[in-house]
Structures are given as C-alpha cells and as structure tokens.
Design an enzyme around this catalytic site. Structure first.
Site, PDB file in Angstrom:
ATOM      1  N   ASP A  32      40.413  34.149  46.850  1.00 46.43           N
ATOM      2  CA  ASP A  32      41.239  34.180  45.657  1.00 46.43           C
ATOM      3  C   ASP A  32      40.325  33.756  44.500  1.00 46.43           C
ATOM      4  O   ASP A  32      39.181  33.347  44.711  1.00 46.43           O
ATOM      5  CB  ASP A  32      42.421  33.220  45.837  1.00 46.43           C
ATOM      6  CG  ASP A  32      43.238  33.052  44.577  1.00 46.43           C
ATOM      7  OD1 ASP A  32      43.612  34.065  43.981  1.00 46.43           O
ATOM      8  OD2 ASP A  32      43.476  31.894  44.177  1.00 46.43           O
ATOM      9  N   ASP A  34      41.662  32.235  40.798  1.00 48.82           N
ATOM     10  CA  ASP A  34      42.151  31.069  40.060  1.00 48.82           C
ATOM     11  C   ASP A  34      42.372  29.879  40.981  1.00 48.82           C
ATOM     12  O   ASP A  34      43.030  29.991  42.024  1.00 48.82           O
ATOM     13  CB  ASP A  34      43.476  31.400  39.358  1.00 48.82           C
ATOM     14  CG  ASP A  34      43.279  32.316  38.163  1.00 48.82           C
ATOM     15  OD1 ASP A  34      42.322  32.119  37.416  1.00 48.82           O
ATOM     16  OD2 ASP A  34      44.105  33.244  37.986  1.00 48.82           O
TER      17      ASP A  34
END
Length: 268
Positions: A32, A34
């Site tokens: 991922d 963020d």
C-alpha cells in the site's frame, strides 16, 4: 491466526516451497502507499500547499462514507481555485517522509529483484505516488502501480478519477484491491508466472479486503494498531480460522526486511 513472533525478537516461520533448487521461488510483494510506504496520508499532506494550509468546513462536510474519491475531486478543485499548481503538489509529495525503516527495506529489495515481483495498490493517485517514489529512489522497484488516474487540465487544475467500478460491499466505490489482486494473479498465471508466496504490506481497511483472499502459505503485514490490523484481530475473534494468511504486524520496515530475508534463506 498464525503469528511470527518468538521471544523478544521477531522470528518468521514459513512453509518450505516445492520449487526445484535450480529455480528460485518467485514471490509477489504488494505494498500500500499512504501510511505504509509513506508515514502520512498524502491526501492530508497536500493541504500544506494551500495558502491557509487547511480546507474550509464547507468542503469537509461534503464527505460521504465510501465515496472518498469523489470528495478528493472536490478538494482538488478547491485547491485549483486557490491557485495551487502542479509544482506545488509535486514539492509536497516529494517531501512526505517515508515510514520508519522503509528506505532500508527498499535498499534490501533492490538487491533481490530476481526473487520478488513488487507491485503497489493504492487509493491515492498516480501522480503523487510517482513523485514520492522517484524522490525516494524506489520507483524502479515496482513492476506495476495500481492507483486512481490523475492529471493536470488546461487550467493547471489537478484532476482525479476513479480507478474502476466493482460490486464489493466492503470497499469504497472507486476501488476494490481484492478485485485488482485477483485480476493481476490471473493475468500473470496466463503468462506462466505463478508465485510461491504472496506478501502483503498495508495499513488500511481497504488492505484487509484483499488479504482475506490470501492462503495459508501467504503472509500479511498489517501496520500495528491501524485498521487492517484491527480488522484481522476482529475476524480472528468472531470467525476463528477464517483468516488464512500468517500475520506479522509491523512498526518499522526493518521488521519487514527481517521476515523477507528469513523467507529467502528458508527456500535455499
């Protein structure tokens, strides 16, 4: 739920692969963005480019659960109205700090590119991700980046679109990472590429969804105390045995490095 801890130090246990010794296993490593690769939510970070560095309440109140992408389209339109240009966004993205230990992890992975196929799935946007990864020197590590399309229009406004549509009730309207992962694995299998293990590094609720589809030979790395981690713990409590992947919560990329390194050693 399997955890990979022993004593004070972190120890990772993985099943032995069936791949022949002459053909090292190929691992799929998924990140991922963020609050995983970077230590902030980039959609919050870009507000630093605003003259007043914050949104008016009238914009904030337009957010609806499950429709974050549409909300960010309005945020970016407002920022364009305030004169924020591409160079301003780029400067912010390039200076967002990486999560602890992530730079060291990337250095390790740069030496193991024959063993790991690395992709990124994020509900942020392509422009911001590319800016941040290039600034960190990590962009070449990623075979594929899946994120919301973004560009700058003739006015110089930063525009954002949805990644795709789907029918998953668990995920936001614009992106289901489980659908992305399923389609990616099918595409790679069609080309004769099958992975010995999947490693998934994330933090959010939208990272939980694809991790539920992982097998007992795979490993989920949820960031400690973040939504992905909490949802895994809730599933373990309410539906024991349903969550199949081994689980290694992390605070630092150094813990991820240690586990991935041990996985490589076990397959030699």
């Amino acid at each position: 739920m399997k955890r990979c801890f022993e004593g004070v130090g972190l120890r990772c246990l993985f099943k032995d692969g069936n791949t022949a010794a002459t053909q090292p296993p190929k691992y799929l490593l998924i990140f991922d963005f963020d609050e995983t690769i970077i230590n902030e939510n980039s959609d919050d970070s870009i507000l630093r480019a605003l003259p007043g560095k914050q949104l008016p309440e009238s914009i904030r109140q337009t957010y609806r659960e499950g429709f974050y992408n549409e909300y960010m389209q309005r945020v970016l339109r407002y920022m364009g109205d305030q004169g924020v240009k591409m160079a301003d966004f780029k400067a912010v993205y390039e200076n967002i700090p990486l999560s602890p230990g992530m730079r060291d992890l990337f250095q390790f992975l740069s030496q193991q590119q024959d063993r790991f196929e690395i992709i990124l799935m994020s509900d942020a946007n392509m422009f911001g991700i590319e800016c941040a990864l290039k600034a960190a020197g990590a962009y070449p590590l990623f075979r594929k980046i899946f994120s919301n399309p973004s560009s700058f229009d003739k006015r110089g406004y930063f525009t954002l679109g949805p990644y795709h549509s789907h029918n998953c009730p668990r995920c936001p309207a614009n992106m289901c990472k489980r659908k992305i992962l399923t389609e990616y694995l099918a595409e790679r299998a069609h080309k004769g590429v099958r992975f010995e293990k999947i490693f998934y590094v994330g933090d959010g609720a939208n990272d939980f969804c694809p991790s539920v589809a992982m097998k007992s030979t795979d490993v989920a790395f949820p960031r400690k105390g973040y939504p992905m981690h909490r949802l895994i713990l809730e599933m373990e409590k309410s539906q024991p045995g349903k969550y199949q992947a081994a689980v290694v919560p992390w605070d630092s990329g150094l813990e991820l490095w240690s586990c991935l390194q041990e996985a490589l050693k076990k397959d030699y």
